[in-house]
Design an enzyme around this catalytic site. Structure first.
Site, PDB file in Angstrom:
ATOM      1  N   ASN A 209       0.853  -1.203   0.000  1.00 17.57           N
ATOM      2  CA  ASN A 209       0.000   0.000   0.000  1.00 17.57           C
ATOM      3  C   ASN A 209       0.879   1.240   0.000  1.00 17.57           C
ATOM      4  O   ASN A 209       2.113   1.141   0.034  1.00 17.57           O
ATOM      5  CB  ASN A 209      -0.951  -0.030   1.199  1.00 17.57           C
ATOM      6  CG  ASN A 209      -0.197  -0.084   2.504  1.00 17.57           C
ATOM      7  OD1 ASN A 209       0.471   0.857   2.893  1.00 17.57           O
ATOM      8  ND2 ASN A 209      -0.282  -1.223   3.193  1.00 17.57           N
ATOM      9  N   LYS A 295       8.847 -16.919 -10.989  1.00 22.01           N
ATOM     10  CA  LYS A 295       8.056 -15.814 -11.553  1.00 22.01           C
ATOM     11  C   LYS A 295       6.904 -16.362 -12.420  1.00 22.01           C
ATOM     12  O   LYS A 295       7.137 -17.226 -13.272  1.00 22.01           O
ATOM     13  CB  LYS A 295       8.990 -14.932 -12.389  1.00 22.01           C
ATOM     14  CG  LYS A 295       8.318 -13.682 -12.895  1.00 22.01           C
ATOM     15  CD  LYS A 295       9.265 -12.869 -13.765  1.00 22.01           C
ATOM     16  CE  LYS A 295       8.463 -11.850 -14.546  1.00 22.01           C
ATOM     17  NZ  LYS A 295       9.157 -11.353 -15.717  1.00 22.01           N
ATOM     18  N   PRO A 313      -2.699 -11.918  10.765  1.00 22.25           N
ATOM     19  CA  PRO A 313      -3.041 -11.690  12.175  1.00 22.25           C
ATOM     20  C   PRO A 313      -3.220 -10.196  12.450  1.00 22.25           C
ATOM     21  O   PRO A 313      -2.564  -9.363  11.820  1.00 22.25           O
ATOM     22  CB  PRO A 313      -1.818 -12.237  12.924  1.00 22.25           C
ATOM     23  CG  PRO A 313      -0.721 -12.322  11.922  1.00 22.25           C
ATOM     24  CD  PRO A 313      -1.356 -12.468  10.582  1.00 22.25           C
ATOM     25  N   ASP A 314      -4.116  -9.878  13.361  1.00 19.91           N
ATOM     26  CA  ASP A 314      -4.327  -8.481  13.775  1.00 19.91           C
ATOM     27  C   ASP A 314      -3.335  -8.188  14.903  1.00 19.91           C
ATOM     28  O   ASP A 314      -3.546  -8.576  16.051  1.00 19.91           O
ATOM     29  CB  ASP A 314      -5.777  -8.299  14.237  1.00 19.91           C
ATOM     30  CG  ASP A 314      -6.071  -6.849  14.656  1.00 19.91           C
ATOM     31  OD1 ASP A 314      -5.118  -6.058  14.818  1.00 19.91           O
ATOM     32  OD2 ASP A 314      -7.253  -6.529  14.820  1.00 19.91           O
ATOM     33  N   PHE A 331      -4.240   3.396  14.931  1.00 17.53           N
ATOM     34  CA  PHE A 331      -4.479   4.416  13.914  1.00 17.53           C
ATOM     35  C   PHE A 331      -5.649   3.992  13.043  1.00 17.53           C
ATOM     36  O   PHE A 331      -5.815   2.800  12.764  1.00 17.53           O
ATOM     37  CB  PHE A 331      -3.232   4.617  13.039  1.00 17.53           C
ATOM     38  CG  PHE A 331      -2.370   5.731  13.539  1.00 17.53           C
ATOM     39  CD1 PHE A 331      -1.621   5.574  14.696  1.00 17.53           C
ATOM     40  CD2 PHE A 331      -2.334   6.947  12.865  1.00 17.53           C
ATOM     41  CE1 PHE A 331      -0.844   6.612  15.178  1.00 17.53           C
ATOM     42  CE2 PHE A 331      -1.548   7.994  13.348  1.00 17.53           C
ATOM     43  CZ  PHE A 331      -0.807   7.830  14.504  1.00 17.53           C
ATOM     44  N   LYS A 345     -13.658   1.353  15.702  1.00 16.00           N
ATOM     45  CA  LYS A 345     -12.419   0.565  15.691  1.00 16.00           C
ATOM     46  C   LYS A 345     -11.800   0.525  17.089  1.00 16.00           C
ATOM     47  O   LYS A 345     -11.292  -0.495  17.531  1.00 16.00           O
ATOM     48  CB  LYS A 345     -11.436   1.230  14.717  1.00 16.00           C
ATOM     49  CG  LYS A 345     -10.738   0.264  13.796  1.00 16.00           C
ATOM     50  CD  LYS A 345      -9.990   0.982  12.690  1.00 16.00           C
ATOM     51  CE  LYS A 345     -10.722   0.875  11.362  1.00 16.00           C
ATOM     52  NZ  LYS A 345      -9.941   1.422  10.245  1.00 16.00           N
ATOM     53  N   LYS A 349     -11.300  -3.013  19.051  1.00 19.09           N
ATOM     54  CA  LYS A 349      -9.974  -3.519  19.426  1.00 19.09           C
ATOM     55  C   LYS A 349      -9.728  -3.391  20.923  1.00 19.09           C
ATOM     56  O   LYS A 349      -8.702  -3.860  21.421  1.00 19.09           O
ATOM     57  CB  LYS A 349      -8.879  -2.770  18.659  1.00 19.09           C
ATOM     58  CG  LYS A 349      -9.045  -2.889  17.162  1.00 19.09           C
ATOM     59  CD  LYS A 349      -7.741  -2.918  16.411  1.00 19.09           C
ATOM     60  CE  LYS A 349      -8.027  -2.951  14.913  1.00 19.09           C
ATOM     61  NZ  LYS A 349      -6.978  -3.583  14.130  1.00 19.09           N
TER      62      LYS A 349
END
Ligand code: CTP
Length: 405
Positions: A209, A295, A313-314, A331, A345, A349
Site C-alpha cells: 500500500n 516468476k 493476524p491483527d 491508527f 475501531k 480492538k
C-alpha cells in the site's frame, strides 16, 4: 524553525571535525537559533574564526583576555544568557579537561562557569576513544549530568575505521532539538510499528500500500525526544531510522507480527514490561495463500491467474488482548465517516486511544490533520507537520499513562 528564540553557545575544540562545526552552525542559524561561537586556539588551526563569524553574524571569542567585553569577563558573560552550551567537536583533550574541572583557556573556563546545560559531541581517533583514560573521563562526565551525543562509528580522517567519528551536523541538530523537548516519557519503553507491509505473490510481485512510514517515524522520534527507550518495527520504507531509535526491518505482516511478539517477550524476560505500543503501520489485512517460487509467466496461463488470499493476524488486536497489555494506541486512516469508523475501531480492538486521519490529508506528505479519540471524547489537532503532531500525541499518551497508574 525548531530552535526559534533559543540562545546557543557553540564551542569548537581542536580536531579535524571542526570543519563540520561550520555546517552545524549554519543549520542552527537556519533553524532560528542565535549562536555565539567560542573556539580553542587549537581549533583555529583547522578552521579560521572568520568562517564562524560570517556564519553566525557575531564576533568569535578565543582568548580569555579578549578586551572586547566591557568588563573583561568573557568567560562568564558569554554563557550567562545561553539556553545550552554545545561543544562540537569535543576532542579527547577537551573531555579530559571538563571531566577534571580544568579552566586554562576561554572555552574550558566558559564550561566551568556555565549555568546552563552542556552537550558534548566527541570526535577523536578510535584508539583515543577506547583508551581507559577517556573511558574514565566519559563516565565522570555522564555522572556529572553532562549529555554526550555520539560518537558514531565509521571511517576516520586518519584512515582507520571505528568508534570516534563526530555525529553528522544533522544528527547533532536533532539531538539538540530533542534536548529542548519536555521529558514526559522519561524511562518509558515504547514499541511502534510503521510503514506498509509487502505480501509477496512471486519473487518479483506483491501486495502493498502507499503508506510512507513518515507518521510512524515522526512518532518514534517524538517518543525518543520525550525520553523514552524506543523500538520501531518498520515495513519497507525509504527513511533513515530516527536518532537513538532501535529499528527492526521487516517485510510482511507476519514478520511484523513475529517481531512485535519477540519484543514483548524480551521485555517480559528482563522484567521490564513494555509501557506503550503504538500501531501506526498500514498492515495488509490479507496475504496470498501461497508464495509462487518462480516468476509467474503470462504465456503459461490460459486464463488470468487467481490469487487466493488469507487473513493476516491483527497485531494491535492481539497485543491489546494480552493479560497485562501495554497502553495500546491504534491508527484509523479512513476516506470518509472518520469519527464513526475510528470510534468503532477503538471499541472493537479494546484500546484506550485511537488516532484518526483522513487519507487525503496525510498519506505520503509531511503534514497531517489528526483527531484523537479516547474515553474523554474527541481531541482534534490542527493541521501541522507530522513531527509536531507526533509531539502532541506523545503528550496525550503521557497523560493517559499517568491516569492509568
Ligand atoms: N493493525 C494491525 N494489524 C493488522 C491490521 C491493522 O496491527 N493486521 C493496526 C494498524 O496498525 C492500525 C489499526 O490496526 O493501528 C487499524 O485497524 P484496522 O481495523 O485493521 O484498520 P483497517 O485495516 O483500516 O480496517 P478497515 O479495513 O476495517 O478500515
Amino acid at each position: 524553525m525548531e530552535l526559534q528564540g533559543k540562545r546557543i553557545v557553540l564551542g569548537v575544540s581542536g580536531g579535524i571535525a571542526a570543519y563540520k562545526a561550520a555546517e552545524l552552525l549554519r543549520l542552527l542559524i537556519k533553524d532560528g537559533a542565535t549562536v555565539q561561537v567560542a573556539m580553542t586556539e587549537a581549533a583555529t588551526h583547522f578552521v579560521t574564526p572568520v568562517t564562524f563569524q560570517a556564519l553566525s553574524g557575531q564576533p568569535v571569542f578565543i582568548d580569555q583576555w579578549d578586551a572586547r567585553m566591557a568588563n573583561n569577563m568573557a568567560h562568564i558573560d558569554l554563557s550567562r544568557h545561553a539556553d545550552v552550551l554545545l561543544v562540537a567537536p569535543a576532542s579527547a583533550d577537551f573531555l579530559a579537561k571538563v571531566a577534571n574541572g580544568l579552566a586554562d583557556d576561554l572555552l574550558s573556563t566558559l564550561v566551568l562557569a556555565r549555568d546552563c546545560p552542556l552537550l558534548l559531541a566527541p570526535a577523536m581517533n578510535r584508539q583515543m576513544w577506547e583508551n581507559p583514560a577517556t573511558r574514565r573521563n566519559v563516565a565522570t562526565l555522564r555522572a556529572d549530568g553532562i549529555a554526550i551525543v555520539g560518537p558514531a562509528s565509521g571511517e576516520q580522517a586518519c584512515g582507520e575505521t571505528g568508534l570516534g567519528r563526530m555525529l553528522e551536523p544533522e544528527e547533532i541538530l536533532a539531538e539538540l532539538i530533542a534536548h529542548f523537548q519536555p521529558k514526559v516519557l522519561a524511562g518509558k519503553r515504547v514499541l511502534l510499528t510503521a510503514g506498509p507491509t509487502f505480501e509477496a505473490i512471486d519473487p518479483v510481485r506483491g501486495i502493498t500500500n502507499l503508506s510512507s512510514g513518515k507518521m510512524g517515524y515522526a512518532i518514534a522520534r517524538a517518543a525518543r525526544e520525550a525520553g523514552a527507550q524506543v523500538t520501531l518495527v518498520s515495513g519497507p520504507v525509504d527513511l533513515p531510522a530516527p536518532p537513538g531509535v532501535e529499528r527492526i526491518a521487516v517485510t510482511s505482516a507476519r514478520q511484523m507480527h513475529a517481531a512485535v511478539h519477540r519484543q514483548i517477550a524480551a521485555h517480559a524476560e528482563n522484567a521490564a514490561d513494555l509501557d506503550v505500543f503504538i500501531a501506526v503501520a498500514a498492515v495488509a489485512d490479507y496475504r496470498p495463500a501461497t508464495f509462487i517460487a518462480q516468476k509467474i509467466k503470462k504465456a503459461a496461463q490460459a486464463a488470468p491467474p487467481m490469487i487466493e488470499l488469507r487473513q493476516n493476524p491483527d497485531i494491535l488486536g492481539e497485543v491489546a488482548a494480552l493479560p497485562k497489555p501495554p497502553l495500546c494506541v491504534g491508527f484509523a486512516a479512513e476516506s470518509e465517516n472518520l469519527a464513526a469508523y475510528a470510534e468503532n475501531k477503538r471499541r472493537r480492538k479494546g484500546i484506550p486511544l485511537i488516532v484518526g486521519n483522513l487519507i487525503h490529508d496525510g498519506f505520503g506528505g509531511d503534514r497531517n490533520t489528526l483527531i484523537l479519540f479516547d474515553d474523554d471524547g474527541q481531541h482534534p489537532l490542527a493541521p501541522d507537520s507530522k513531527l509536531r503532531l507526533a509531539r502532541q500525541l506523545v503528550a496525550r499518551i503521557a497523560t493517559l499513562l499517568e491516569k492509568r497508574r
